[in-house]
Write a protein that holds these residues in place. Structure first.
Motif, PDB file in Angstrom:
ATOM      1  N   GLY A  20     -64.338 -48.650 -49.125  1.00 35.88           N
ATOM      2  CA  GLY A  20     -63.241 -48.018 -49.091  1.00 35.88           C
ATOM      3  C   GLY A  20     -62.651 -47.323 -49.539  1.00 35.88           C
ATOM      4  N   THR A  21     -61.836 -48.742 -50.671  1.00 35.36           N
ATOM      5  CA  THR A  21     -60.735 -48.144 -51.344  1.00 35.36           C
ATOM      6  C   THR A  21     -61.365 -46.484 -52.114  1.00 35.36           C
ATOM      7  OG1 THR A  21     -59.689 -50.292 -51.581  1.00 35.36           O
ATOM      8  CG2 THR A  21     -60.003 -48.724 -53.449  1.00 35.36           C
ATOM      9  N   ASP A  75     -58.368 -42.483 -43.599  1.00 33.25           N
ATOM     10  CA  ASP A  75     -58.822 -43.362 -43.877  1.00 33.25           C
ATOM     11  C   ASP A  75     -59.403 -44.395 -42.452  1.00 33.25           C
ATOM     12  OD1 ASP A  75     -58.679 -46.495 -43.990  1.00 33.25           O
ATOM     13  OD2 ASP A  75     -57.494 -46.477 -45.753  1.00 33.25           O
ATOM     14  N   GLN A 126     -60.953 -48.748 -40.541  1.00 32.73           N
ATOM     15  CA  GLN A 126     -60.783 -49.902 -39.277  1.00 32.73           C
ATOM     16  C   GLN A 126     -61.179 -48.932 -38.028  1.00 32.73           C
ATOM     17  OE1 GLN A 126     -60.054 -52.753 -39.287  1.00 32.73           O
ATOM     18  NE2 GLN A 126     -59.877 -53.302 -41.138  1.00 32.73           N
ATOM     19  N   SER A 166     -65.657 -47.507 -44.585  1.00 34.33           N
ATOM     20  CA  SER A 166     -66.592 -48.891 -45.329  1.00 34.33           C
ATOM     21  C   SER A 166     -67.318 -50.016 -44.571  1.00 34.33           C
ATOM     22  CB  SER A 166     -64.957 -49.994 -45.472  1.00 34.33           C
ATOM     23  OG  SER A 166     -64.960 -51.349 -46.394  1.00 34.33           O
ATOM     24  N   LYS A 170     -66.739 -53.293 -42.343  1.00 32.08           N
ATOM     25  CA  LYS A 170     -65.680 -53.874 -41.509  1.00 32.08           C
ATOM     26  C   LYS A 170     -66.887 -53.253 -40.306  1.00 32.08           C
ATOM     27  CE  LYS A 170     -62.066 -54.094 -44.188  1.00 32.08           C
ATOM     28  NZ  LYS A 170     -60.674 -54.819 -44.829  1.00 32.08           N
TER      29      LYS A 170
HETATM   30  N1  PLP Z   1     -58.959 -49.240 -45.909  1.00 34.25           N
HETATM   31  C1  PLP Z   1     -57.857 -49.925 -45.001  1.00 34.25           C
HETATM   32  C2  PLP Z   1     -57.594 -49.715 -43.761  1.00 34.25           C
HETATM   33  C3  PLP Z   1     -58.895 -51.310 -43.886  1.00 34.25           C
HETATM   34  O1  PLP Z   1     -58.488 -51.965 -44.244  1.00 34.25           O
HETATM   35  C4  PLP Z   1     -59.511 -51.433 -45.635  1.00 34.25           C
HETATM   36  C5  PLP Z   1     -59.796 -52.503 -46.090  1.00 34.25           C
HETATM   37  O2  PLP Z   1     -59.102 -53.960 -45.609  1.00 34.25           O
HETATM   38  C6  PLP Z   1     -59.141 -50.567 -46.884  1.00 34.25           C
HETATM   39  C7  PLP Z   1     -58.770 -49.795 -46.951  1.00 34.25           C
HETATM   40  C8  PLP Z   1     -60.406 -51.200 -47.728  1.00 34.25           C
HETATM   41  O3  PLP Z   1     -61.953 -51.441 -47.965  1.00 34.25           O
HETATM   42  P1  PLP Z   1     -62.864 -51.717 -49.308  1.00 34.25           P
HETATM   43  O4  PLP Z   1     -62.235 -53.453 -48.773  1.00 34.25           O
HETATM   44  O5  PLP Z   1     -64.434 -51.055 -48.824  1.00 34.25           O
HETATM   45  O6  PLP Z   1     -62.100 -51.293 -50.723  1.00 34.25           O
END
Ligand code: PLP
Length: 387
Positions: free
Chosen positions: A71-72, A175, A178, A198, A201
């Protein structure tokens, strides 16, 4: 001891069906999807299926989905793509309650030539839309607003925001890490330009994500390298994981069509029983507009970490609303932005359920938690003063 896992906004169990679909791609069909031979072609075919499954969950087309490592990376790619493609503009906007994947990137950009607006939220975690709209200008390169908050579960009005932002010709990213798999999303009817996902999740594996990029959106790759993902993200694909994400998306779509959401029913039971049995307890966030699996409960005059440790003795896994900063426990930036009073923010616990939780597990938490809070409050000097 059995584990009672109610920390699904942190990460989720990989579904057995997902694992089963992934396994052959480690040692049976291990070809490189870019190879000319048919052994690699089989893998390429399976990747196309995974892409189509994710597109279908989002109401997108397959070419609009780019695989990433998490996700990042999806968030970073979207932010970079928007600012590099609009390099004459020097203002970017987001909310005060974003995940660090967006928040810290914006803070970095604020020190590197960008004017940044962080939109506040109210006591219930709802976005100040007037503030958001007033701050849009001809110089705005990007608006990034999360679909749903990872701590409070509060859902933002993405359909409305994306429409206003699009009308002003500004790129809109969300984003949705969630939100995807927990609430229905149909991008066909929306003005979202980019959206992050991601794998871990939604009962897929860790270390894989996806970015939706609406057809026609100006795009610059973040990972520059080979021709993978049509040149939009270099690097040999994490084949098994992205196949797993595809399967997870397919399963989520089936689960979302169940109107009688059993996860929400369990969350509501947990929440109402705790409120009934434990005095001085507050729900953080807008109860009318939240993810169906999430509740953030503030137990006044106790430390969240102590609650977590005592629940851990019973195998109950949840999260607190604090982050360790320079050796001391600070309420999270989300609870601070919401203005949750110090005495409540410190004792905030997030429970996030999944389809794998059972009613027996929820009953167990309802039985064990009230005496834990009572015991901790007996030790609290603040509690003694207010009693
Ligand atoms: N964005 C949100 C809202 C998240 O809750 C998270 C992870 O907790 C991320 C981004 C990051 O995702 P990843 O762990 O796959 O990098």
């Amino acid at each position: 001891m059995n584990v009672i896992y109610v920390d699904n906004n942190a990460t989720t169990q990989v579904s057995p069906e997902v694992l089963e679909e992934m396994l052959p791609y480690f040692n049976e069909f291990y070809g490189n999807p870019s190879s000319m031979h048919s052994f690699g072609g089989t893998v390429e075919h399976k990747i196309a299926e995974a892409r189509a499954r994710i597109a279908s969950l989002l109401g997108a087309s397959a070419e609009e989905i780019i695989f990433t490592s998490c996700g990042t990376e999806s968030d970073s790619t979207a932010i970079r793509a928007a600012i590099l493609s609009n390099s004459d503009k020097k203002h970017i906007l987001t909310s005060r309650v974003e995940h660090p994947a967006v928040k810290n990137h914006y803070e970095y950009l604020s020190k590197n030539g960008y004017r940044v607006t962080f939109v506040p939220v109210d006591r219930k975690g709802r976005l100040d839309l007037d503030y958001l709209y007033k701050n849009l200008s001809d110089d705005t390169a990007l608006v990034s607003i999360m679909w749903a908050n990872n701590e409070s579960g509060v859902i933002f009005p993405i359909e409305e925001i994306s429409k206003v932002v699009r009308e002003k010709g500004i790129v809109f990213h969300t984003d949705a890490v969630q939100a995807v798999g927990k609430i229905p999303i149909d991008l066909k009817t929306m003005d979202v330009d980019m959206l992050s996902i991601s794998g871990h999740k939604l009962h897929g594996p860790k270390g894989v994500g996806a970015l939706y990029v609406r057809r026609g959106t100006k795009y610059t790759p973040f990972m520059i390298g080979g021709h993978q993902e049509k040149g939009r993200r270099g690097g040999t694909e994490n084949v098994a994981s992205l196949i797993g994400l595809g399967k997870a998306a397919e399963l989520a779509a089936a689960h979302l069509s169940d109107n009688n959401n059993p996860v929400k029913q369990l969350r509501d039971k947990l929440e109402s029983e705790i409120l009934k049995r434990v005095p001085n307890t507050i729900i953080n966030g807008d109860r009318n507009n939240r993810l169906p699996n999430t509740t953030s409960i503030a137990f006044e005059y106790v430390e969240g970490e102590s609650i977590l440790l005592m629940m851990d003795e019973f195998g109950i896994c949840a999260s607190s609303g604090s982050a360790c900063t320079s050796g001391s426990l600070e309420p999270s930036h989300v609870l601070r932005a919401m203005g949750v009073p110090f005495t409540a923010a410190h004792g905030s616990i997030r429970f996030s359920l999944s389809k794998y939780n059972t009613e027996q597990e929820i009953d167990f938490i309802i039985e064990k938690l009230p005496p834990i809070i009572e015991r901790l409050r007996e030790l609290s000097p603040f509690w003694k003063n207010i009693k």
